[in-house]
Design a protein around this motif. Structure first.
Motif, short mmCIF file in Angstrom:
data_model
loop_
_atom_site.label_atom_id
_atom_site.label_comp_id
_atom_site.label_asym_id
_atom_site.label_seq_id
_atom_site.Cartn_x
_atom_site.Cartn_y
_atom_site.Cartn_z
N UNK A 151 0.82 -1.22 0.00
CA UNK A 151 0.00 0.00 0.00
C UNK A 151 0.85 1.26 0.00
N UNK A 152 2.14 1.14 0.31
CA UNK A 152 3.02 2.30 0.30
C UNK A 152 3.29 2.81 -1.11
N UNK A 153 2.72 2.16 -2.10
CA UNK A 153 2.80 2.68 -3.46
C UNK A 153 1.65 3.61 -3.81
N UNK A 154 0.73 3.83 -2.87
CA UNK A 154 -0.44 4.66 -3.12
C UNK A 154 -0.21 6.10 -2.65
N UNK A 155 -0.50 7.06 -3.53
CA UNK A 155 -0.30 8.46 -3.18
C UNK A 155 -1.14 8.94 -2.02
N UNK A 156 -2.32 8.35 -1.85
CA UNK A 156 -3.20 8.78 -0.77
C UNK A 156 -2.56 8.52 0.60
N UNK A 157 -1.67 7.52 0.68
CA UNK A 157 -0.98 7.24 1.95
C UNK A 157 -0.15 8.44 2.36
N UNK A 158 0.55 9.03 1.40
CA UNK A 158 1.45 10.15 1.72
C UNK A 158 0.69 11.44 1.97
N UNK A 159 -0.41 11.61 1.29
CA UNK A 159 -1.25 12.77 1.57
C UNK A 159 -1.78 12.69 3.00
N UNK A 160 -2.20 11.49 3.40
CA UNK A 160 -2.74 11.31 4.75
C UNK A 160 -1.65 11.49 5.81
N UNK A 161 -0.46 10.95 5.57
CA UNK A 161 0.63 11.11 6.53
C UNK A 161 1.04 12.57 6.65
N UNK A 162 1.03 13.28 5.55
CA UNK A 162 1.37 14.71 5.57
C UNK A 162 0.39 15.48 6.47
N UNK A 163 -0.91 15.22 6.29
CA UNK A 163 -1.91 15.91 7.10
C UNK A 163 -1.81 15.47 8.56
N UNK A 164 -1.56 14.18 8.79
CA UNK A 164 -1.48 13.69 10.16
C UNK A 164 -0.35 14.36 10.92
N UNK A 165 0.79 14.55 10.24
CA UNK A 165 1.92 15.20 10.89
C UNK A 165 1.68 16.69 11.08
N UNK A 166 1.09 17.34 10.09
CA UNK A 166 0.83 18.78 10.18
C UNK A 166 -0.19 19.10 11.27
N UNK A 167 -1.18 18.22 11.42
CA UNK A 167 -2.29 18.51 12.32
C UNK A 167 -2.19 17.76 13.66
N UNK A 168 -1.07 17.10 13.90
CA UNK A 168 -0.85 16.39 15.17
C UNK A 168 -2.00 15.44 15.49
N UNK A 169 -2.24 14.51 14.61
CA UNK A 169 -3.39 13.62 14.76
C UNK A 169 -3.04 12.38 15.57
N UNK A 170 -3.95 11.90 16.43
CA UNK A 170 -3.73 10.68 17.20
C UNK A 170 -3.94 9.44 16.32
N UNK A 171 -2.93 9.13 15.53
CA UNK A 171 -3.04 8.10 14.50
C UNK A 171 -1.91 7.09 14.65
N UNK A 172 -2.27 5.84 14.87
CA UNK A 172 -1.31 4.74 14.94
C UNK A 172 -1.35 4.00 13.61
N UNK A 173 -0.29 4.11 12.84
CA UNK A 173 -0.22 3.47 11.53
C UNK A 173 0.60 2.19 11.66
N UNK A 174 -0.05 1.06 11.44
CA UNK A 174 0.60 -0.24 11.56
C UNK A 174 0.87 -0.77 10.15
N UNK A 175 2.15 -0.91 9.82
CA UNK A 175 2.55 -1.43 8.51
C UNK A 175 2.92 -2.90 8.68
N UNK A 176 2.12 -3.78 8.13
CA UNK A 176 2.42 -5.21 8.17
C UNK A 176 3.25 -5.55 6.93
N UNK A 177 4.54 -5.56 7.12
CA UNK A 177 5.47 -5.79 6.01
C UNK A 177 5.79 -7.28 5.95
N UNK A 178 5.08 -7.98 5.07
CA UNK A 178 5.30 -9.43 4.94
C UNK A 178 6.20 -9.78 3.76
#
Length: 307
Positions: A151-178
């Protein structure tokens, strides 16, 4: 083959952890059998080998936290709601008592504060929106969102992470790297690292290689608490192994790769470490899931009526 020293040792698990692990393992194994028998329509993606991830995280989450999942989400749901396995199975089989009247199926489940989607990258922007609302509420709730390395190939992931960091959001992102995105090895489809991506947004990062739920909790308890208290997003990358195919029979890995995944599987290592206790619990949950499958299979088909 994997060298013995490369496979982490396991400590005896707590009873609750073992129960959830075995519930998810036998539930997922049953789904593959049901699909092979033509009793499940569409497709289904199992989390065989990765069950310990949501089981380890569950005690760190509050009942009113939100959980957003993906196409491989049955384990995420069952770790949160082990008593509602019948509703999930009915949803997947399209039977009466289904969580979403049978219209969501295997991938699209909405129940209380749980939401899963089969659309790659969709869950993170939605999670950011929910986290923004929770931050405004100021009551310490967070959003736990599961994604895979593919899923790290999807642009929406980076848009969401950008907003989460800018807005100090209580967000736990779990990356299951298999290590494999559908049928493409991660090394061939992901440049750089997950840690590097977290650093680019100034987001704290943790890497987990253990499969021991207690050890994982001890390492993540303080960082997850900080997500609530600060608040600020956190990315946790689990280095895990997928035992089964992407969905049904589409596994392109060779014998050595599959042997490496099996060597790291908690199931066989617990069976060896605590043989009598494990055998009793395993037989119990194998029987319970078999009984559940028989009961749900006998139900009438689900019906949805617009209100």
């Amino acid at each position: 083959m994997v060298a013995a020293e490369a496979v982490p040792r396991v400590a005896p698990p707590a009873d609750d952890d073992l129960d959830r692990l075995l519930l998810i393992r036998h539930f997922e194994s049953a789904l593959l059998r049901l699909f092979g028998e033509g009793l499940i329509s569409g497709t289904t993606h199992t989390c065989l080998g990765q069950e310990y991830v949501p089981v380890a995280l569950e005690p760190l989450l509050r009942p009113d936290d939100h959980t957003l999942s993906n196409h491989r989400g049955h384990g995420h749901f069952l770790a949160r709601h082990p008593g509602e396995a019948g509703g999930l199975l009915a949803e997947i089989m399209g039977r009466e008592g289904a969580l979403c009247h049978g219209v969501g199926g295997s991938q699209h489940v909405y129940h209380r504060t749980f939401l899963s989607t089969g659309v790659q990258g969709e869950s993170l922007p939605v999670a950011a929106g929910i986290a923004l609302r929770l931050r405004a509420a100021g009551d310490g709730r967070l959003v736990c969102v599961y994604i895979g390395d593919g899923t790290l190939g999807e642009g929406s992931v980076y848009e969401a992470l950008n907003m989460a960091a800018l807005w100090d959001l209580p967000l736990l992102v779990v990356v299951e790297n298999n290590g494999i995105a559908q049928s493409t090895p991660t090394a061939r489809q992901l440049a750089g690292t997950v840690a590097g991506r977290a650093a680019a947004f100034g987001v704290p990062y943790r890497r987990v290689e253990s499969t021991d739920p207690a050890e994982i909790r001890a390492a993540l308890a303080a960082p997850v608490a900080a997500v609530r208290e600060t608040p600020f997003p956190l990315i946790v990358e689990f280095i895990t192994h997928r035992l089964g195919p992407h969905s049904k029979g589409d596994d392109t890995r060779g014998p050595e790769e599959l042997a490496a995944a099996r060597a790291h599987d908690w199931y066989g290592r617990y069976a060896e470490a605590i043989p009598e206790r494990f055998a009793a619990a395993d037989a119990l949950w194998r029987r319970r899931v078999a009984d559940l499958v028989a009961e749900v299979s006998a139900r009438p088909l689900a019906r949805w009526e617009a209100s």
